[in-house]
Motif scaffolding. Structure first.
Motif, PDB file in Angstrom:
ATOM      1  N   LEU A   1      23.755 -30.861  35.578  1.00  0.00           N
ATOM      2  CA  LEU A   1      24.142 -30.045  36.962  1.00  0.00           C
ATOM      3  C   LEU A   1      25.355 -29.101  36.684  1.00  0.00           C
ATOM      4  N   SER A   2      26.240 -29.225  35.832  1.00  0.00           N
ATOM      5  CA  SER A   2      27.175 -28.251  35.500  1.00  0.00           C
ATOM      6  C   SER A   2      26.434 -27.257  34.923  1.00  0.00           C
ATOM      7  N   ILE A   3      25.497 -27.418  34.034  1.00  0.00           N
ATOM      8  CA  ILE A   3      24.983 -26.288  33.121  1.00  0.00           C
ATOM      9  C   ILE A   3      24.155 -25.448  34.185  1.00  0.00           C
ATOM     10  N   GLY A   4      23.619 -26.351  35.013  1.00  0.00           N
ATOM     11  CA  GLY A   4      22.699 -25.466  36.213  1.00  0.00           C
ATOM     12  C   GLY A   4      23.564 -24.545  36.935  1.00  0.00           C
ATOM     13  N   TYR A   5      24.921 -25.155  37.133  1.00  0.00           N
ATOM     14  CA  TYR A   5      25.710 -24.431  38.171  1.00  0.00           C
ATOM     15  C   TYR A   5      26.215 -23.102  37.269  1.00  0.00           C
ATOM     16  N   SER A   6      26.336 -23.153  35.898  1.00  0.00           N
ATOM     17  CA  SER A   6      26.921 -22.039  34.889  1.00  0.00           C
ATOM     18  C   SER A   6      25.790 -21.025  35.057  1.00  0.00           C
TER      19      SER A   6
END
Length: 427
Positions: free
Chosen positions: A63-68
């Motif tokens: 999810l954090s990667i997708g946010y980036s």
């Protein structure tokens, strides 16, 4: 060269979660800088995330990667989130709920309202789901205030989120946010009409107050008083007659004294409520108090004027000339006018106090006012005017005593330290 060195150095991070998130943040910054190495950074982020053994931490990393990805402007971020949505079904409901809440929060931060709602609706826990949907509506309202070009789209999304909020007080809070959105967009009647749908007393009161204040700030409150009064009546029928006082206070704080007074008069303890609201206005915003006092009849004004003047004389910093003048205009009570004269004296406006005193027919009150003026004038060193004030007292005996006191005090002030106590010696 420095970019490749940084990418190579990330590999020394032992925690795969931190490592994958770090790669993603580097990729985001490189993509914004139009550096082609962003692809390498994002690829390593995804590969590292898949090495995380704990599925909950793995999904959080994704999810954090997708946010980036989203911050970098890459559309593939939605694919990552869709994958998490499907694959996370293996988790227990509480674990998955937290993952979906995080997904909704990230999407909301990216401005993807529709996607945020989608992930919020995947949350099984009703309280958590309603809370996230409320956060979405609130964020949407803030964005409407900043960028009205997409207002219609955002308004539709807020309505969609509201349809799925099925618990109180979340629904009432969300309704208030939707009302704010309508007010921001200038759709005042729609905002006022939604007040009827609020089912929680506390939030109905808060919403009514906020709508009144918003309309006042936009200087259109007078145009919508009839609509607000109609809604107020419906809310009173819904929440009980005791709700009347709260709505009356909202009107009064908005500077609308007439509808406030009209609501109060319906109450059996109206005299008590008039006084209570007047004192609250004095404490909270005395600038709106004159409009409230001006809406009162003679009996109400005398009741309120007496109590308000007493409070102002106790704490002069609460008063101002507009409030005092409004009280004077609303009542012929000489008792209250004597209190007003006292305020004039405290403010150093002796001529005004003397003028009021000279108009009083009640000899007792007249004497009190003139004596007050005279004593203060002596302190100011103006003996001549002090005597003039004392002579305005109609009771000759009282006047004589007052003049005598004034002359003695004037002498004591004129001869400081020269009048010594007699010690019994003739020398």
């Amino acid at each position: 060269m420095i970019v490749k060195e940084v990418l190579a150095s990330v590999d020394v991070i032992p925690d795969p979660y931190v490592k994958s998130v770090t790669y993603a943040k580097i990729g985001e910054r490189l993509a914004r800088a139009r550096d082609g190495n962003y692809k390498t950074a994002f690829l390593r982020a995804l590969e590292t995330a898949k090495e995380i053994e704990d599925p909950v931490r793995m999904f959080r990393a994704l999810l954090s990667i997708g946010y980036s990805f989203g911050r970098a402007g890459l559309k593939s971020s939605k694919k990552i989130y869709q994958g998490v949505l499907e694959d996370s079904r293996i988790l227990s409901p509480p674990q998955r709920d937290e993952i979906m809440r995080t997904a909704a929060t990230y999407m909301l931060a990216l401005g993807e309202i529709g996607e945020a709602i989608t992930y919020a609706l995947e949350i099984a826990n009703p309280k958590l789901r309603n809370g996230v949907l409320l956060d979405i509506v609130r964020a949407n309202t803030r964005m409407i205030g900043r960028e009205q070009l997409k207002a219609a789209y955002r308004l539709r999304k807020s309505k969609l989120a509201l349809e799925y909020i099925d618990e109180e007080p979340h629904r009432s809070k969300a309704l208030l946010e939707l009302i704010k959105a309508y007010i921001i967009l200038g759709s005042y009647e729609n905002g006022i009409s939604l007040l009827r749908e609020i089912k929680t007393r506390e939030w109905a009161r808060q919403a009514f107050k906020e709508v009144s204040f918003y309309l006042k700030e936009r200087e259109v409150l007078g145009h919508y008083i009839d609509s607000l009064e109609a809604v107020a009546q419906e809310l009173i029928e819904k929440f009980g007659r005791e709700f009347t006082e709260e709505l009356a206070l909202a009107f009064a704080l908005s500077g609308e004294g007439v509808p406030a007074a009209g609501l109060i008069r319906r109450l059996e303890n109206s005299d008590e409520v008039f006084v209570r609201i007047a004192l609250e206005l004095l404490e909270r915003d005395h600038d709106v108090l004159p409009a409230f006092i001006s809406a009162l009849d003679e009996h109400e004004a005398e009741l309120v004027g007496r109590v308000v003047m007493n409070r102002i004389l106790e704490r002069p910093e609460l008063g101002n000339w507009e409030v005092v003048k409004a009280i004077g205009k609303s009542t012929p009570s000489e008792e209250i006018w004597a209190k007003i004269a006292r305020y004039y004296v405290l403010a150093g406006e002796f001529e005004g106090a003397m003028k009021i005193g000279s108009l009083l027919r009640d000899s007792r009150l007249r004497s009190i006012v003139m004596a007050d003026v005279a004593h203060h004038l002596v302190k100011e060193g103006d003996v001549e005017r002090a005597i003039d004030a004392a002579l305005e007292v109609r009771d000759p005996k009282f006047s004589s005593i007052l003049v005598s006191e004034i002359l003695i005090k004037a002498l004591e002030q004129e001869l400081p330290g020269r009048v010594k106590q007699w010690n019994g010696s003739k020398r």
